[in-house]
Design a protein around this motif. Structure first.
Motif, PDB file in Angstrom:
ATOM      1  N   GLU A   1       6.943   4.460   4.552  1.00  0.00           N
ATOM      2  CA  GLU A   1       7.152   5.707   5.285  1.00  0.00           C
ATOM      3  C   GLU A   1       6.028   6.007   6.297  1.00  0.00           C
ATOM      4  O   GLU A   1       4.882   5.634   6.105  1.00  0.00           O
ATOM      5  CB  GLU A   1       7.276   6.878   4.307  1.00  0.00           C
ATOM      6  N   PHE A   2       6.418   6.707   7.363  1.00  0.00           N
ATOM      7  CA  PHE A   2       5.508   7.289   8.345  1.00  0.00           C
ATOM      8  C   PHE A   2       5.131   8.671   7.829  1.00  0.00           C
ATOM      9  O   PHE A   2       5.998   9.496   7.542  1.00  0.00           O
ATOM     10  CB  PHE A   2       6.210   7.393   9.696  1.00  0.00           C
TER      11      PHE A   2
ATOM     12  N   CYS B   1       0.165   5.529   7.215  1.00  0.00           N
ATOM     13  CA  CYS B   1       1.153   4.687   6.540  1.00  0.00           C
ATOM     14  C   CYS B   1       1.194   5.056   5.063  1.00  0.00           C
ATOM     15  O   CYS B   1       0.143   5.133   4.404  1.00  0.00           O
ATOM     16  CB  CYS B   1       0.783   3.214   6.667  1.00  0.00           C
ATOM     17  N   GLY B   2       2.382   5.274   4.545  1.00  0.00           N
ATOM     18  CA  GLY B   2       2.528   5.596   3.135  1.00  0.00           C
ATOM     19  C   GLY B   2       3.665   4.820   2.508  1.00  0.00           C
ATOM     20  O   GLY B   2       4.573   4.335   3.199  1.00  0.00           O
ATOM     21  N   ILE B   3       3.626   4.681   1.208  1.00  0.00           N
ATOM     22  CA  ILE B   3       4.716   4.080   0.447  1.00  0.00           C
ATOM     23  C   ILE B   3       5.097   5.048  -0.666  1.00  0.00           C
ATOM     24  O   ILE B   3       4.243   5.496  -1.434  1.00  0.00           O
ATOM     25  CB  ILE B   3       4.336   2.713  -0.158  1.00  0.00           C
ATOM     26  N   ASP B   4       6.374   5.376  -0.725  1.00  0.00           N
ATOM     27  CA  ASP B   4       6.925   6.216  -1.781  1.00  0.00           C
ATOM     28  C   ASP B   4       7.509   5.289  -2.842  1.00  0.00           C
ATOM     29  O   ASP B   4       8.530   4.645  -2.605  1.00  0.00           O
ATOM     30  CB  ASP B   4       7.999   7.130  -1.174  1.00  0.00           C
ATOM     31  N   LEU B   5       6.851   5.205  -3.990  1.00  0.00           N
ATOM     32  CA  LEU B   5       7.418   4.438  -5.102  1.00  0.00           C
ATOM     33  C   LEU B   5       8.427   5.302  -5.838  1.00  0.00           C
ATOM     34  O   LEU B   5       8.210   6.508  -6.046  1.00  0.00           O
ATOM     35  CB  LEU B   5       6.318   3.982  -6.066  1.00  0.00           C
ATOM     36  N   THR B   6       9.537   4.690  -6.226  1.00  0.00           N
ATOM     37  CA  THR B   6      10.646   5.430  -6.827  1.00  0.00           C
ATOM     38  C   THR B   6      11.136   4.722  -8.080  1.00  0.00           C
ATOM     39  O   THR B   6      11.432   3.522  -8.046  1.00  0.00           O
ATOM     40  CB  THR B   6      11.813   5.542  -5.823  1.00  0.00           C
ATOM     41  N   ARG B   7      11.227   5.464  -9.181  1.00  0.00           N
ATOM     42  CA  ARG B   7      11.854   4.921 -10.383  1.00  0.00           C
ATOM     43  C   ARG B   7      13.371   5.081 -10.192  1.00  0.00           C
ATOM     44  O   ARG B   7      13.972   6.073 -10.573  1.00  0.00           O
ATOM     45  CB  ARG B   7      11.347   5.661 -11.622  1.00  0.00           C
TER      46      ARG B   7
ATOM     47  N   ILE C   1       7.878  -0.055  12.303  1.00  0.00           N
ATOM     48  CA  ILE C   1       7.480   0.233  10.931  1.00  0.00           C
ATOM     49  C   ILE C   1       8.017  -0.884  10.047  1.00  0.00           C
ATOM     50  O   ILE C   1       9.218  -1.190  10.076  1.00  0.00           O
ATOM     51  CB  ILE C   1       7.998   1.623  10.477  1.00  0.00           C
ATOM     52  N   THR C   2       7.116  -1.540   9.297  1.00  0.00           N
ATOM     53  CA  THR C   2       7.515  -2.681   8.468  1.00  0.00           C
ATOM     54  C   THR C   2       6.876  -2.599   7.091  1.00  0.00           C
ATOM     55  O   THR C   2       5.839  -1.943   6.903  1.00  0.00           O
ATOM     56  CB  THR C   2       7.105  -4.026   9.100  1.00  0.00           C
ATOM     57  N   LEU C   3       7.489  -3.306   6.159  1.00  0.00           N
ATOM     58  CA  LEU C   3       6.876  -3.514   4.859  1.00  0.00           C
ATOM     59  C   LEU C   3       7.077  -4.951   4.457  1.00  0.00           C
ATOM     60  O   LEU C   3       8.194  -5.493   4.568  1.00  0.00           O
ATOM     61  CB  LEU C   3       7.464  -2.584   3.788  1.00  0.00           C
TER      62      LEU C   3
ATOM     63  N   TYR D   1       5.972  12.985   4.096  1.00  0.00           N
ATOM     64  CA  TYR D   1       6.505  11.620   4.132  1.00  0.00           C
ATOM     65  C   TYR D   1       7.877  11.719   4.791  1.00  0.00           C
ATOM     66  O   TYR D   1       8.766  12.406   4.279  1.00  0.00           O
ATOM     67  CB  TYR D   1       6.628  11.056   2.720  1.00  0.00           C
ATOM     68  N   THR D   2       8.078  11.038   5.916  1.00  0.00           N
ATOM     69  CA  THR D   2       9.228  11.326   6.780  1.00  0.00           C
ATOM     70  C   THR D   2      10.471  10.477   6.512  1.00  0.00           C
ATOM     71  O   THR D   2      11.407  10.500   7.301  1.00  0.00           O
ATOM     72  CB  THR D   2       8.829  11.178   8.254  1.00  0.00           C
ATOM     73  N   GLY D   3      10.504   9.769   5.403  1.00  0.00           N
ATOM     74  CA  GLY D   3      11.686   8.983   5.070  1.00  0.00           C
ATOM     75  C   GLY D   3      11.474   7.496   5.252  1.00  0.00           C
ATOM     76  O   GLY D   3      10.522   7.063   5.903  1.00  0.00           O
TER      77      GLY D   3
END
Length: 243
Positions: free
Chosen positions: A93-94, A119-125, A168-170, A209-211
């Motif tokens: 995410e941006f 730069c962020g990463i949203d971890l999701t269960r 934007i990449t991962l 966190y913009t999605g």
């Protein structure tokens, strides 16, 4: 044992236990840090991601969920595979860092509240999120947990420039798994700030966190994630064994 005394309204108060230490995010090229207040997250802000999850984008208004401050994890960490899940996903995410008060601001004035980006990463269960959706319950167990808001050093807005078509990449274990443009966002940053400020007094220290773009997927113990956005410091994390 009681924590340190604090002063409020001219009176000394003893804490039952020590209050949590302040959380802060590094700033690229600066010794100062950005103190964290709250974390807002935007859902389904890339049409392709909404589609891959079997959903449609709500074109009437954005929607949000939140993460607690304890979810923050700085780039470079090795974290344990999250407890209580068999299907933890990455979401690159941006992230927008708020640096000035904003309440009921217009789209035209919204960017005055922005301090910087990261730069962020949203971890999701994902399994827990899916179970909550099926029962029409809140997503908290799926989204708001320790180390679930990964964050790189922030870059001031003037150093980043205008938000446009930045890539934007991962990468997971060196392979690109998410690849899009910031221009693909359904709701722009000014639109998000203007809308969100109609429901909250946004204040310095808030993050948005913009999605996430399409391409989300599961992590495993040993996974190395590297998220990048042109013009920003990358976010890196290694997933360790479960506790």
């Amino acid at each position: 044992m009681a924590g340190k005394a604090s002063h409020k309204g001219g009176m000394t108060q003893d804490m039952l236990f020590a209050p949590p230490e302040g959380l802060a995010i590094p700033v690229a090229g600066d010794s100062r840090q950005f103190p964290l207040r709250r974390i807002f997250c935007v859902g389904r802000n890339y049409a392709a991601h909404a589609a891959e999850m079997g959903n449609e984008v709500d074109r009437e208004a954005p929607f949000y969920f939140t993460k607690s401050a304890h979810a923050l994890c700085l780039s470079g960490a090795t974290i344990p595979y999250p407890p209580g899940t068999q299907d933890c996903h990455y979401e690159m995410e941006f992230v927008v860092a708020i640096g000035a008060p904003a309440f009921r601001v217009t789209k035209a004035d919204a960017m005055q509240a922005v301090w910087g980006y990261g730069c962020g990463i949203d971890l999701t269960r994902r399994d827990l999120q899916g179970a909550a959706k099926d029962k029409r319950r809140p997503w908290d167990l799926g989204k708001d947990f320790e180390n679930s808001a990964l964050m790189a050093a922030l870059t001031p807005a003037d150093a980043f420039g205008e938000i446009g078509q930045q890539r934007i990449t991962l990468r997971q274990d060196g392979e690109i798994v998410q690849d899009a443009s910031l221009g693909d966002m359904v709701w722009s940053v000014p639109e998000l700030i203007a809308h969100l400020s109609g429901y909250y007094h946004l204040l310095p220290g808030d993050l948005i966190y913009t999605g996430t773009p399409a391409g989300v997927g599961p992590v495993q113990p040993g996974s190395v994630l590297v998220g990048e956005i042109e013009g920003l410091e990358p976010v890196r994390v290694t997933i360790g064994e479960a506790e």
